[in-house]
Design a protein around this motif. Structure first.
Motif, PDB file in Angstrom:
ATOM      1  N   GLU A  27      -7.070   6.062   4.272  1.00  0.00           N
ATOM      2  CA  GLU A  27      -6.347   6.890   3.302  1.00  0.00           C
ATOM      3  C   GLU A  27      -5.329   6.089   2.494  1.00  0.00           C
ATOM      4  OE1 GLU A  27      -5.402  11.137   4.715  1.00  0.00           O
ATOM      5  OE2 GLU A  27      -5.387   9.915   6.555  1.00  0.00           O
ATOM      6  N   LEU A  28      -4.970   4.889   2.962  1.00  0.00           N
ATOM      7  CA  LEU A  28      -3.963   4.079   2.276  1.00  0.00           C
ATOM      8  C   LEU A  28      -4.451   3.668   0.897  1.00  0.00           C
ATOM      9  CD1 LEU A  28      -2.897   1.792   5.242  1.00  0.00           C
ATOM     10  CD2 LEU A  28      -1.653   3.765   4.323  1.00  0.00           C
ATOM     11  N   ILE A  29      -3.531   3.642  -0.047  1.00  0.00           N
ATOM     12  CA  ILE A  29      -3.834   3.292  -1.433  1.00  0.00           C
ATOM     13  C   ILE A  29      -3.252   1.916  -1.715  1.00  0.00           C
ATOM     14  CG2 ILE A  29      -3.506   3.949  -3.850  1.00  0.00           C
ATOM     15  CD1 ILE A  29      -2.949   6.847  -2.649  1.00  0.00           C
ATOM     16  N   VAL A  47       0.863  -1.179   0.000  1.00  0.00           N
ATOM     17  CA  VAL A  47       0.000   0.000   0.000  1.00  0.00           C
ATOM     18  C   VAL A  47       0.900   1.229   0.000  1.00  0.00           C
ATOM     19  CG1 VAL A  47      -1.957  -1.086   1.167  1.00  0.00           C
ATOM     20  CG2 VAL A  47      -0.190   0.039   2.519  1.00  0.00           C
ATOM     21  N   VAL A  48       0.337   2.369  -0.418  1.00  0.00           N
ATOM     22  CA  VAL A  48       1.077   3.627  -0.436  1.00  0.00           C
ATOM     23  C   VAL A  48       0.388   4.603   0.498  1.00  0.00           C
ATOM     24  CG1 VAL A  48       1.723   5.623  -1.861  1.00  0.00           C
ATOM     25  CG2 VAL A  48       1.903   3.329  -2.787  1.00  0.00           C
ATOM     26  N   SER A  49       1.200   5.319   1.252  1.00  0.00           N
ATOM     27  CA  SER A  49       0.668   6.410   2.056  1.00  0.00           C
ATOM     28  C   SER A  49       0.599   7.656   1.179  1.00  0.00           C
ATOM     29  CB  SER A  49       1.588   6.688   3.248  1.00  0.00           C
ATOM     30  OG  SER A  49       1.276   7.942   3.817  1.00  0.00           O
ATOM     31  N   PRO A  50      -0.543   8.339   1.153  1.00  0.00           N
ATOM     32  CA  PRO A  50      -0.635   9.569   0.374  1.00  0.00           C
ATOM     33  C   PRO A  50       0.165  10.717   0.997  1.00  0.00           C
ATOM     34  CG  PRO A  50      -2.641   9.239   1.612  1.00  0.00           C
ATOM     35  CD  PRO A  50      -1.799   8.002   1.811  1.00  0.00           C
ATOM     36  N   LYS A  51       0.561  10.555   2.245  1.00  0.00           N
ATOM     37  CA  LYS A  51       1.310  11.604   2.944  1.00  0.00           C
ATOM     38  C   LYS A  51       2.785  11.596   2.525  1.00  0.00           C
ATOM     39  CE  LYS A  51      -2.399  12.482   5.293  1.00  0.00           C
ATOM     40  NZ  LYS A  51      -3.003  13.680   5.761  1.00  0.00           N
TER      41      LYS A  51
END
Length: 69
Positions: free
Chosen positions: A49-51, A14-18
């Motif tokens: 929020e995780l992608i 997963v990717v953090s948008p932050k």
């Protein structure tokens, strides 16, 4: 893909948008539940929020390399 918490390959990335960094989903969820923030930027982060990423290359033991010369 390498997790930015463990430094190990992840099968559930997963990717953090932050921070725009990749994490193993289980590790970042545990981190968020304890700390409530992105481990890289220290910005507030919520699990929803995780992608999620599609990790189609699940064979982490195989690396295609080429000679340096």
């Amino acid at each position: 893909m390498i997790c930015n918490i463990s430094g190990q390959p992840t099968l559930n990335p997963v990717v953090s948008p932050k921070s725009r960094k990749i994490f193993d989903k289980s590790l970042i969820i545990e981190y968020i539940n304890i700390n409530g923030k992105d481990p890289i930027t220290n910005e507030s982060l919520n699990i929803n929020e995780l992608i999620e990423l599609n990790n189609s290359n699940t064979d982490t033991d195989t690396v295609n390399s080429r000679p340096l010369n």
